[in-house]
Write an enzyme that holds these catalytic residues in place. Structure first.
Site, PDB file in Angstrom:
ATOM      1  N   HIS A  91      10.679  -8.853   9.804  1.00 26.94           N
ATOM      2  CA  HIS A  91      10.223  -8.831  11.189  1.00 26.94           C
ATOM      3  C   HIS A  91      11.020  -9.786  12.069  1.00 26.94           C
ATOM      4  O   HIS A  91      11.004  -9.639  13.297  1.00 26.94           O
ATOM      5  CB  HIS A  91       8.726  -9.142  11.249  1.00 26.94           C
ATOM      6  CG  HIS A  91       7.867  -7.999  10.820  1.00 26.94           C
ATOM      7  ND1 HIS A  91       6.635  -7.734  11.371  1.00 26.94           N
ATOM      8  CD2 HIS A  91       8.072  -7.031   9.886  1.00 26.94           C
ATOM      9  CE1 HIS A  91       6.120  -6.656  10.798  1.00 26.94           C
ATOM     10  NE2 HIS A  91       6.970  -6.227   9.886  1.00 26.94           N
TER      11      HIS A  91
ATOM     12  N   HIS B 253       8.306  -1.459   0.655  1.00 27.49           N
ATOM     13  CA  HIS B 253       6.960  -1.105   0.225  1.00 27.49           C
ATOM     14  C   HIS B 253       6.813  -1.090  -1.292  1.00 27.49           C
ATOM     15  O   HIS B 253       5.743  -0.751  -1.793  1.00 27.49           O
ATOM     16  CB  HIS B 253       6.562   0.245   0.823  1.00 27.49           C
ATOM     17  CG  HIS B 253       6.370   0.194   2.304  1.00 27.49           C
ATOM     18  ND1 HIS B 253       6.018   1.287   3.065  1.00 27.49           N
ATOM     19  CD2 HIS B 253       6.479  -0.842   3.183  1.00 27.49           C
ATOM     20  CE1 HIS B 253       5.931   0.928   4.340  1.00 27.49           C
ATOM     21  NE2 HIS B 253       6.216  -0.355   4.432  1.00 27.49           N
TER      22      HIS B 253
END
EC number: 1.11.1.21
Length: 748
Positions: free
Chosen positions: A93, A279
């Site tokens: 991020h 993920h």
């Protein structure tokens, strides 16, 4: 007299009250050219981060980071006993705000510490990640910036979970205040998308997670995402994990993913690798309704000390954590690299469900509980996925890549490692900026490589002789100046791309750009290439001059000639050492985003835009890292030197073009001239003699702004003064040299 009456501030403090922006919201943002000044930097003026990093014990730091990964703290316990997934998300991020359109965003300046990023709904709980890092940052001090530390920690997290990373480069210098130049969109509500799309989500009044109300998702947004944005909603890094505007449609989600990741310079394979690789680790958090989550850090109380999103659900941490509102764990190995992600994606059929917070997610049909719990070893869960995960199965192109990765785990691991390196280093610019022992040796085309210098460089005597040859070649001052400017001014201080090094102005796509006047450019380059060939053929000892150097030297020669014509002897600084890139080293699609849609320095615009031309000029100047005085002196100088595209006479406020004079400013500010727009569009203006009505000049918005805007006029008045001619010449030379050398990181 009461105590209240005695208060000298009467409840007001410095910086509050009605501001100029409140009165005039469309006021030109000249202030963007003075952000990140030395006044906000607490470090000593002599501090050199590159030198400090070179003295860093990088291996010791990495060992400390490895130890941190499994050192779970009671105040924020690690999921699965490992902080790795949290730190991967933090690094992702940090870097993931990058967008290729203007090169802004990314992790290169440590902006995740500041608003708005530190309070975005998509960054819930990353305040905890940075606080977990603080003891290590405190230990190593200024030898490692926050910007570098966040990315390095993500790398170490991956390594500690079994992935062989591609490498790491330091060199990201911290800034000390929020970026003001970044355009995040016009929405005024978190998770809104109704401004960046012609039709999109209106957002929510209070959003402390990425959960979007279901009634906002009935009509998915349109496909016309505003440039240069890459995120689909205000406050998100990429896409909505529930699907477009919360609509759980995997195919529609794939369209969002492809658009967003392409705007971050990622192709389909890199996109699949990044999503699947990311993920493979960790989980999302939606233990309860988002209503339990408090205000973001920037809205927090003093005693919160920069922490935000206080969670009143249960213990507020561990198994009770609420971050995104989703409650998904993808693999049986959430703290270990594996191929589980694809095995689960294709090994189960999926049915739509809701998280405890009410968010759309998917659960494996008729599956056993095989997924470990993050905090209770005795519990297991059924496999779960996000809508964005199913996009990798149901989009045909993504599916083909995903199935290949499932069958070839080694390809998946390599693709993820490379894509992760690109994600976290895309905004760093050329390899010359890379620092540290972990820099990979392999050269990658997205790094915009240039050849190493493999020959002796020209000296001052050679440069002087070459300048004489150039000036005798028949090329005009205007053509030499405009060519050098076209080459160097592609530089973007945002992601450190572009610039004169590489001489890519002679290659596709730059040689065909409208702003570069292809026909004129070809003639100038042909002449310079002949001069280059003749010079190199006459040398001994391997001495050469590259075309990249010669283009800049030619521009310098023209500036010196124009200054001499104005009565000033100057020598424009010249530092040889540029080399010429090949077409194979140049990604045409990647370089296409550098094409100027408007360049006020050359009085050029491809078409009329909704954004005023003067605002586009400020944007260009900010990308060139220019101050307001540098912007002003360059525009004034380039106008009188005739650098306008198409030989336009707009803004050429002089009777002696080709002479480096301050005539632009003197004539613009001459009160004998009255200006009027030539049409309702107010793009072009005529300046007529107030007494006779005789036409004196024509100009555009980017010319007249130097007399209209109070800040720019104040600077223009300095250069228009009777005693300013010499200062103008020297300031122009300094600003010109700065632009010519913006990409010369080797000189530092």
């Amino acid at each position: 007299m009461t105590t209240e009456a005695k208060c000298p501030f009467n409840h007001a403090v410095v910086g509050t009250g009605t501001t100029n922006r409140d009165w005039w919201p469309k006021q030109l943002r000249v202030d963007l050219l003075s952000q990140h000044s030395s006044k906000s930097n607490p470090l000593d003026p002599s501090f050199n981060y590159a030198d400090a990093f070179k003295h860093l014990d990088l291996q010791a730091l990495k060992q400390d980071l490895h130890a941190l990964m499994t050192d779970s703290q009671d105040w924020w316990p690690a999921d699965f006993g490992h902080y790795g997934p949290l730190f991967v998300r933090m690094a992702w991020h940090s870097a993931g705000t990058y967008r290729i359109g203007d090169g802004r965003g990314g992790g290169g300046r440590g902006q995740q510490r500041f608003a708005p990023l530190n309070s975005w709904p998509d960054n819930v709980s990353l305040d905890k990640a940075r606080r977990l890092l603080w003891p290590i940052k405190q230990k190593y001090g200024q030898a490692i910036s926050w910007a570098d530390l966040m990315i390095l920690t993500g790398n170490v997290a991956l390594e500690s979970m079994g992935l062989k990373t591609f490498g790491f480069a330091g060199g990201r210098e911290d800034t000390w205040e929020p970026d003001q130049d970044l355009y995040w969109g016009r929405e005024t509500k978190w998770l809104g998308g109704d401004e960046r799309y012609s039709r999109g989500s209106p957002g929510v009044d209070e959003a402390h997670g990425v959960l979007v109300k279901d009634d906002d998702s009935q009509v998915p947004h349109t496909r016309d995402l505003e440039n240069p944005l890459a995120a689909v909603q205000m406050g998100l890094i990429y896409v909505n994990p529930e699907g477009p505007d919360g609509n759980p449609d995997p195919i529609a989600s794939a369209r969002d993913i492809r658009d967003t990741f392409a705007r971050m310079a990622m192709n389909d394979e890199e996109t699949v690798a990044l999503i699947a690789g990311g993920h493979t680790f960790g989980k999302t958090h939606g233990a309860g309704p988002a209503d339990y989550v408090g205000a973001e850090p920037e809205a927090g109380e003093l005693e919160s000390q920069g922490f935000g999103w206080h969670n009143r659900y249960g213990s507020g941490k561990g198994a009770d954590t609420i971050t995104s509102g989703l409650e998904v764990t993808w693999t049986t190995t959430p703290a270990q690299w594996s191929n589980d992600y694809f095995d689960h994606l294709f090994g189960f059929e999926w049915e739509l469900s809701k998280s405890p917070a009410g968010a759309h997610q998917w659960v494996a049909k008729n599956a056993d509980a095989i997924i470990p719990d993050a905090h209770d070893a005795s519990r297991k869960h059924r496999p779960t996925m996000l809508t964005t995960d199913l996009a990798l199965r149901f989009d045909p192109a993504y599916e083909a890549i995903s199935r290949r990765f499932q069958q070839h785990p080694e390809q998946f691991a390599d693709a993820f490692a490379r894509a992760w390196f690109k994600l976290t280093h895309r905004d760093m610019g050329p390899r010359a900026r890379y620092l540290g022992a972990d820099v990979p040796a392999e050269e990658l085309v997205w790094q915009d490589p240039v050849p190493a210098v493999d020959h002796a460089l020209v000296d001052a005597q050679d440069a002087a002789a070459l300048k004489q040859t150039i000036l005798a070649s028949g090329l005009s001052v205007a053509h030499l100046v405009s060519t050098a400017w076209a080459s160097a001014s592609t530089f973007r201080g945002s992601d450190k791309r572009g610039g004169a090094n590489g001489a890519r102005i002679r290659l596709a796509p730059q040689k065909e750009w409208q702003a570069n006047q292809p026909e004129q450019l070809a003639k100038v380059l042909a002449t310079l290439e002949r001069i280059q060939a003749d010079f190199n053929a006459a040398q001994s000892g391997g001495k050469k001059i590259s075309l990249a150097d010669l283009v800049v030297l030619a521009g310098n020669a023209a500036v010196e000639h124009a200054a001499q014509a104005a009565g000033h002897q100057v020598t424009v600084p010249f530092a040889p050492g540029r080399t010429d890139a090949s077409q194979e080293q140049t990604d045409v699609e990647s370089f296409a985003v550098l094409e100027p849609v408007a360049d006020g320095f050359r009085n050029f615009a491809k078409r009329r835009y909704a954004v005023p031309a003067e605002a586009l000029l400020i944007d260009k100047a900010q990308l060139l890292t220019l101050t307001a005085p540098e912007l002003t002196v360059l525009v004034g100088g380039l106008r009188v030197l005739g650098a306008n595209v198409g030989d336009s006479k707009h803004g050429v406020f002089t009777s002696r073009p080709g002479v480096l004079s301050n005539d632009f400013f003197a004539n613009l500010l001459d009160m004998r001239t009255e200006w009027k727009a030539t049409s309702e569009a107010k793009e072009v203006f005529e300046g007529r003699d107030r007494s006779t009505g005789e036409l004196r000049w024509t100009g555009t918005r980017v010319d007249l702004v130097f007399g209209s805007n109070s800040i720019l006029r104040a600077v223009a008045e300095v250069y228009a003064s009777a005693d300013a001619q010499e200062k103008f010449v020297h300031d122009f030379v300094a600003a010109w040299t700065k632009v010519m050398q913006l990409d010369r990181f080797d000189l530092a």
